[in-house]
Design a protein around this motif. Structure first.
Motif, PDB file in Angstrom:
ATOM      1  N   ASP A 355      -3.814 -14.760   5.152  1.00  0.00           N
ATOM      2  CA  ASP A 355      -2.568 -14.310   4.538  1.00  0.00           C
ATOM      3  C   ASP A 355      -1.438 -15.236   5.015  1.00  0.00           C
ATOM      4  OD1 ASP A 355      -0.305 -12.944   3.704  1.00  0.00           O
ATOM      5  OD2 ASP A 355      -1.051 -10.966   4.304  1.00  0.00           O
ATOM      6  N   ARG A 357       1.718 -14.841   4.827  1.00  0.00           N
ATOM      7  CA  ARG A 357       2.977 -14.167   5.128  1.00  0.00           C
ATOM      8  C   ARG A 357       3.055 -13.842   6.619  1.00  0.00           C
ATOM      9  NH1 ARG A 357       1.966  -9.634   0.645  1.00  0.00           N
ATOM     10  NH2 ARG A 357      -0.008  -9.703   1.804  1.00  0.00           N
ATOM     11  N   VAL A 381      -2.442 -21.500  -4.519  1.00  0.00           N
ATOM     12  CA  VAL A 381      -1.698 -20.494  -5.292  1.00  0.00           C
ATOM     13  C   VAL A 381      -2.246 -20.426  -6.722  1.00  0.00           C
ATOM     14  CG1 VAL A 381       0.120 -22.224  -5.792  1.00  0.00           C
ATOM     15  CG2 VAL A 381       0.646 -19.810  -6.024  1.00  0.00           C
ATOM     16  N   HIS A 385       1.568 -18.926 -11.061  1.00  0.00           N
ATOM     17  CA  HIS A 385       2.644 -18.455 -10.182  1.00  0.00           C
ATOM     18  C   HIS A 385       3.283 -19.585  -9.375  1.00  0.00           C
ATOM     19  CE1 HIS A 385       2.003 -14.144 -10.811  1.00  0.00           C
ATOM     20  NE2 HIS A 385       0.724 -14.430 -10.872  1.00  0.00           N
ATOM     21  N   TYR A 389       7.286 -19.881  -7.000  1.00  0.00           N
ATOM     22  CA  TYR A 389       7.458 -19.978  -5.543  1.00  0.00           C
ATOM     23  C   TYR A 389       7.821 -21.387  -5.074  1.00  0.00           C
ATOM     24  CZ  TYR A 389       5.467 -15.317  -5.155  1.00  0.00           C
ATOM     25  OH  TYR A 389       5.260 -13.966  -5.263  1.00  0.00           O
ATOM     26  N   SER A 411       9.746 -16.157   3.876  1.00  0.00           N
ATOM     27  CA  SER A 411       8.633 -15.198   3.765  1.00  0.00           C
ATOM     28  C   SER A 411       7.281 -15.844   4.036  1.00  0.00           C
ATOM     29  CB  SER A 411       8.609 -14.592   2.352  1.00  0.00           C
ATOM     30  OG  SER A 411       9.815 -13.946   2.090  1.00  0.00           O
ATOM     31  N   PHE A 412       7.245 -17.190   3.996  1.00  0.00           N
ATOM     32  CA  PHE A 412       5.955 -17.881   4.132  1.00  0.00           C
ATOM     33  C   PHE A 412       6.031 -19.004   5.180  1.00  0.00           C
ATOM     34  CE2 PHE A 412       6.326 -16.318  -0.218  1.00  0.00           C
ATOM     35  CZ  PHE A 412       5.172 -15.553  -0.315  1.00  0.00           C
ATOM     36  N   TRP A 442      -7.300 -11.178  -4.428  1.00  0.00           N
ATOM     37  CA  TRP A 442      -6.308 -11.102  -3.332  1.00  0.00           C
ATOM     38  C   TRP A 442      -4.941 -10.703  -3.872  1.00  0.00           C
ATOM     39  CZ3 TRP A 442      -5.050 -10.545   1.502  1.00  0.00           C
ATOM     40  CH2 TRP A 442      -3.838 -11.040   1.998  1.00  0.00           C
ATOM     41  N   TYR A 443      -4.561 -11.251  -5.000  1.00  0.00           N
ATOM     42  CA  TYR A 443      -3.272 -10.944  -5.624  1.00  0.00           C
ATOM     43  C   TYR A 443      -3.216  -9.466  -6.034  1.00  0.00           C
ATOM     44  CZ  TYR A 443       0.650 -11.312  -8.937  1.00  0.00           C
ATOM     45  OH  TYR A 443       1.837 -11.136  -9.602  1.00  0.00           O
ATOM     46  N   SER A 446      -2.952  -7.405  -2.676  1.00  0.00           N
ATOM     47  CA  SER A 446      -1.880  -7.718  -1.720  1.00  0.00           C
ATOM     48  C   SER A 446      -0.527  -7.944  -2.387  1.00  0.00           C
ATOM     49  CB  SER A 446      -2.239  -8.989  -0.933  1.00  0.00           C
ATOM     50  OG  SER A 446      -2.143 -10.120  -1.783  1.00  0.00           O
ATOM     51  N   CYS A 448       0.381 -10.751  -3.354  1.00  0.00           N
ATOM     52  CA  CYS A 448       0.748 -12.127  -2.985  1.00  0.00           C
ATOM     53  C   CYS A 448      -0.192 -13.091  -3.726  1.00  0.00           C
ATOM     54  CB  CYS A 448       0.607 -12.294  -1.473  1.00  0.00           C
ATOM     55  SG  CYS A 448       0.879 -13.982  -0.911  1.00  0.00           S
TER      56      CYS A 448
END
Ligand SMILES: [Fe+2]
Length: 482
Positions: A355, A357, A381, A385, A389, A411-412, A442-443, A446, A448
């Motif tokens: 993760d 984050r 990613v 998306h 970002y 945030s990252f 995962w998206y 989460s 994300c």
């Protein structure tokens, strides 16, 4: 069937090509477990033979030219006995051809691209004599336009600076590049004046032969290693930008192919993409990629490029749900699945994921990998998306070749450098369906759309190649591998 070989320099490799299809490609270090191994090995040959038997071998060097350079520079041995090398690995008796080193770089880039015409820039430390070459490609033809010759070399300059700050030349240039963001380019002009008597890119003339470094060079005590890195990065960026502006003025095509070891400099790549938005960099642009380039330079035919997943196959079913469960617990997870990436970047088949984050991901992952704590990781990613970002310099970046400013670096922190940039890998269905499914899942759970993605290795060691390597990695480092 053609077997392309790069050997007798760092990063020996082989690629097997059947007409237009690349059946397999391997990098010696993955089999011998010796980083940047220059020697071909029997395990790699055995795996290659499981994909087919070559009718002809082609080597990405012109022996006489290379020997004349070695004679000039005092390197030993002067002559490479290719026949003996091939005999030792069980490939004696197959007819053997030779193509030029930079021609192989240029062919690897152009014949794996979608372009029907292109302007090609090749920059490395040294080929036989070439250090920079510029080519025009049209249809099936490649024409050399201009070149620089050893010892005039911007690549050797960058490797000399790598050595100057205490890193390994021809191996750790990527660390020097990473250090650049932490320094100031205070010495860029001084470096140009000190090391070059002519600066007229693409043409340069070196004052010194930097092949063995520049430890004799003295700079002010107040200058840090990070300042030297930033200055060297500024010099190489200046050279590349001036060179491609020259290409833009003098060559017809608006498509750029960039190849050679210097094309691994993803900060510079992003600047070039601003001048040439249509840019293609084969994901293994350095010498290892020349095994594919040698095949292309022999036939001058387009290759059916499907992606970099060309190496050893680990034939297992990836348990995506289990991977996600571990990621949701905040764990670092290894993936060793499918065919290994041919190239220096792990792109989802030999990767460590977590993760991205929060503040702990970077420190935890750097500790496992025994890397310098300042170094960030890359994000993988979902392609749709990426632009939400990151300020992407290109539409898609499936091979992690460009940097982008992260729009929400706070945030990252694990995937952002101190200048808020990230080396983004965009993942679409066509790039890697299994890795894409993992990211999609995962998206879903989460919210994300990205994961931290770094290579499944310890700093300075080759990537995990086989399932046995993965089990060993798990035993030693305690990371669960799927
Ligand atoms: Fe090269």
């Amino acid at each position: 069937m053609i077997l392309g070989i790069n050997c007798d320099n760092h990063d020996a490799s082989m690629a097997l090509v059947d007409r237009d299809n690349i059946l397999w490609a391997g990098h010696s270090e993955r089999y011998s477990r010796l980083k940047n191994d220059s020697i071909l090995n029997k395990d790699m040959v055995d795996e290659m033979l499981s994909y087919g038997k070559p009718d002809v071998i082609v080597i990405s060097d012109q022996p006489l030219l290379k020997s004349s350079r070695r004679l000039f520079s005092g390197e030993r041995p002067i002559f490479t006995r290719y026949k003996n090398i091939l005999k030792q690995i069980g490939l004696g008796g197959i007819s053997c051809e030779f193509v030029g080193h930079h021609e192989s770089h240029a062919a690897a880039g152009y014949f794996t691209s979608k372009f029907n015409d292109a302007s090609i820039l090749v920059v490395d430390s040294i080929g036989e004599w070439d250090t920079v070459s510029i080519w025009e490609a049209r249809g099936q033809s490649l024409t050399r336009i201009i070149s620089c010759s050893y010892p005039n070399s911007i690549g050797l300059f960058y490797s000399a600076m790598t050595q100057y700050v205490g890193l390994k030349p021809n191996e750790e240039e990527y660390i020097l590049m990473g250090m650049a963001a932490l320094g100031e380019p205070k010495l860029a002009s001084e470096m140009i004046d000190t090391f070059f008597s002519r600066w007229d890119p693409p043409k340069i003339v070196s004052r010194y032969n930097l092949h063995k470094g520049c430890k004799w060079w003295e700079c002010d005590n107040s200058i840090t290693k990070f300042d030297i890195a930033a200055s060297a990065q500024a010099v190489i960026e200046m050279y590349l930008l001036q060179t491609i502006k020259w290409m833009k003025r003098n060559l017809l095509s608006n498509n750029l192919i960039f190849m050679g070891g210097v094309a691994l400099n993803c900060i510079a790549n992003s600047l070039l993409a601003k001048v040439y938005p249509n840019i293609h960099i084969m994901p293994n642009p350095g010498d290892a990629g020349n095994s594919i380039g040698a095949c292309a330079a022999l036939t001058y035919r387009k290759l059916n490029w499907k992606g970099p997943y060309l190496g050893t196959n680990i034939d297992r079913e990836l348990d995506i749900d289990k991977v996600i469960q571990n990621l949701m617990r905040g764990e670092i997870v290894g993936i060793a699945n499918g065919r290994a990436e041919f190239g220096p970047r792990a792109l989802g088949n030999r990767s460590l994921l977590c993760d991205p984050r929060g503040i702990q991901a970077k420190e935890k992952t750097n500790t496992i990998k025994r890397r310098e704590q300042f170094r960030p990781f890359a994000p993988a990613v979902l392609s749709e998306h990426a632009h939400d970002y990151f300020d992407m310099p290109v539409g898609e970046s499936p091979y992690m070749q460009f940097i982008s400013k992260c729009k929400d670096a706070g945030s990252f922190p694990a995937i952002c450098h101190t200048d808020y940039t990230s080396r983004v890998q965009t993942v679409s269905e066509k790039d890697n369906p299994t890795f894409r499914s993992l990211l999609e899942r995962w998206y879903e759970v989460s919210g994300c759309p990205m994961l931290l993605n770094t290579s499944l290795n310890i700093k300075g060691q080759p990537l995990v190649n086989t399932w046995n390597d993965a089990v060993e990695f798990n035993n030693v480092h305690g990371v669960k591998i799927f």
